[in-house]
Enzyme design. Structure first.
Site, PDB file in Angstrom:
ATOM      1  N   HIS A   1       0.848  -1.184   0.000  1.00  0.00           N
ATOM      2  CA  HIS A   1       0.000   0.000   0.000  1.00  0.00           C
ATOM      3  C   HIS A   1       0.896   1.251   0.000  1.00  0.00           C
ATOM      4  O   HIS A   1       2.115   1.151   0.171  1.00  0.00           O
ATOM      5  CB  HIS A   1      -0.933   0.012   1.225  1.00  0.00           C
ATOM      6  CG  HIS A   1      -0.213  -0.074   2.522  1.00  0.00           C
ATOM      7  ND1 HIS A   1      -0.164  -1.202   3.286  1.00  0.00           N
ATOM      8  CD2 HIS A   1       0.516   0.847   3.176  1.00  0.00           C
ATOM      9  CE1 HIS A   1       0.556  -0.982   4.361  1.00  0.00           C
ATOM     10  NE2 HIS A   1       0.984   0.251   4.320  1.00  0.00           N
TER      11      HIS A   1
HETATM   12  C1  T46 Z   1       3.079   0.610   6.884  1.00  0.00           C
HETATM   13  C2  T46 Z   1       3.770  -0.666   7.165  1.00  0.00           C
HETATM   14  C3  T46 Z   1       5.234  -0.512   7.307  1.00  0.00           C
HETATM   15  C4  T46 Z   1      -4.114  -0.120  13.386  1.00  0.00           C
HETATM   16  O1  T46 Z   1      -5.258  -0.257  13.857  1.00  0.00           O
HETATM   17  N1  T46 Z   1      -3.305   0.864  13.849  1.00  0.00           N
HETATM   18  C5  T46 Z   1      -2.046   1.046  13.355  1.00  0.00           C
HETATM   19  O2  T46 Z   1      -1.336   1.975  13.799  1.00  0.00           O
HETATM   20  C6  T46 Z   1      -1.573   0.169  12.329  1.00  0.00           C
HETATM   21  C7  T46 Z   1      -0.173   0.345  11.752  1.00  0.00           C
HETATM   22  C8  T46 Z   1      -2.390  -0.813  11.885  1.00  0.00           C
HETATM   23  N2  T46 Z   1      -3.639  -0.953  12.413  1.00  0.00           N
HETATM   24  C9  T46 Z   1      -4.485  -2.046  11.952  1.00  0.00           C
HETATM   25  C10 T46 Z   1      -4.955  -1.941  10.516  1.00  0.00           C
HETATM   26  C11 T46 Z   1      -5.113  -3.380  10.118  1.00  0.00           C
HETATM   27  O3  T46 Z   1      -6.410  -3.835  10.525  1.00  0.00           O
HETATM   28  O4  T46 Z   1      -3.731  -3.253  12.029  1.00  0.00           O
HETATM   29  C12 T46 Z   1      -4.076  -4.109  10.958  1.00  0.00           C
HETATM   30  C13 T46 Z   1      -2.840  -4.514  10.170  1.00  0.00           C
HETATM   31  O5  T46 Z   1      -2.351  -3.385   9.439  1.00  0.00           O
HETATM   32  P1  T46 Z   1      -1.715  -3.511   7.994  1.00  0.00           P
HETATM   33  O6  T46 Z   1      -2.303  -4.650   7.264  1.00  0.00           O
HETATM   34  O7  T46 Z   1      -1.806  -2.156   7.342  1.00  0.00           O
HETATM   35  O8  T46 Z   1      -0.191  -3.859   8.363  1.00  0.00           O
HETATM   36  P2  T46 Z   1       1.086  -3.808   7.415  1.00  0.00           P
HETATM   37  O9  T46 Z   1       2.201  -4.411   8.167  1.00  0.00           O
HETATM   38  O10 T46 Z   1       0.789  -4.337   6.071  1.00  0.00           O
HETATM   39  O11 T46 Z   1       1.388  -2.223   7.234  1.00  0.00           O
HETATM   40  C14 T46 Z   1       1.848  -1.494   8.357  1.00  0.00           C
HETATM   41  C15 T46 Z   1       1.205  -0.111   8.381  1.00  0.00           C
HETATM   42  O12 T46 Z   1      -0.215  -0.245   8.344  1.00  0.00           O
HETATM   43  C16 T46 Z   1       1.642   0.734   7.220  1.00  0.00           C
HETATM   44  O13 T46 Z   1       1.291   2.076   7.447  1.00  0.00           O
HETATM   45  O14 T46 Z   1       3.629   1.488   6.241  1.00  0.00           O
HETATM   46  O15 T46 Z   1       3.254  -1.366   8.312  1.00  0.00           O
END
Ligand code: T46
Length: 135
Positions: free
Chosen positions: A50
């Site tokens: 993303h």
């Molecule tokens: C990024 C990379 C490096 C939250 O509720 N609060 C938060 O601060 C974060 C980071 C995530 N979430 C929730 C959103 C999703 O339901 O946690 C779940 C997993 O998040 P996501 O699938 O976006 O995780 P990654 O590891 O793919 O991405 C994360 C960050 O979201 C993103 O900003 O740059 O780590």
């Protein structure tokens, strides 16, 4: 490539061990509103996939190693994060993929904003369209 860049962090390590500090708007170009970390990462798993419209972040492998692939809509570049003394600054409108996590890796992320799902672009074609529209 966009303004993604390495930032060398102040290292006050001595005979007792390591100490690195990071202050918002000093060593990094943004104020810190949120901190999170990725840990217990599994073999062969990728994260990210993303971009963010406004969010700025600094990623640091405080333990272990991982690869971060950044794409600004024009060029793609791979960065290997492998030391707690250097962070990767990721500007807005940068597609990111995190992969090749070594076992036991902990990736610390400092973020310029609170979590906001509306700041995410999770579709690559939509990301490309937005970057072209902004160019
Ligand atoms: C990024 C990379 C490096 C939250 O509720 N609060 C938060 O601060 C974060 C980071 C995530 N979430 C929730 C959103 C999703 O339901 O946690 C779940 C997993 O998040 P996501 O699938 O976006 O995780 P990654 O590891 O793919 O991405 C994360 C960050 O979201 C993103 O900003 O740059 O780590």
């Amino acid at each position: 490539m966009s303004a993604a860049t390495w930032i060398d962090l102040p290292d006050r390590s001595d005979e007792r061990g390591g100490l690195v500090f990071i202050e918002g708007c000093r060593q990094i170009p943004f104020g810190i509103e949120r901190v999170y970390y990725l840990y217990d990462t599994r073999d062969g798993i990728a994260r990210g996939g993303h971009a963010h419209k406004e969010l700025e972040q600094l990623l640091v492998a405080v333990s272990g190693r991982l690869d971060v692939v950044l794409d600004d809509g024009i060029a793609r570049q791979r960065y290997s994060l492998c030391t707690p003394t250097r962070g990767l600054y990721v500007p807005p409108m940068t597609w990111r993929e995190l992969e090749c996590f070594a076992p036991g890796t902990v990736c610390l992320v400092l973020a310029s904003r609170y979590y906001d799902e509306s700041d995410y672009i999770r579709d690559y074609d939509a990301f490309l369209e937005t970057t072209r529209a902004r160019a």
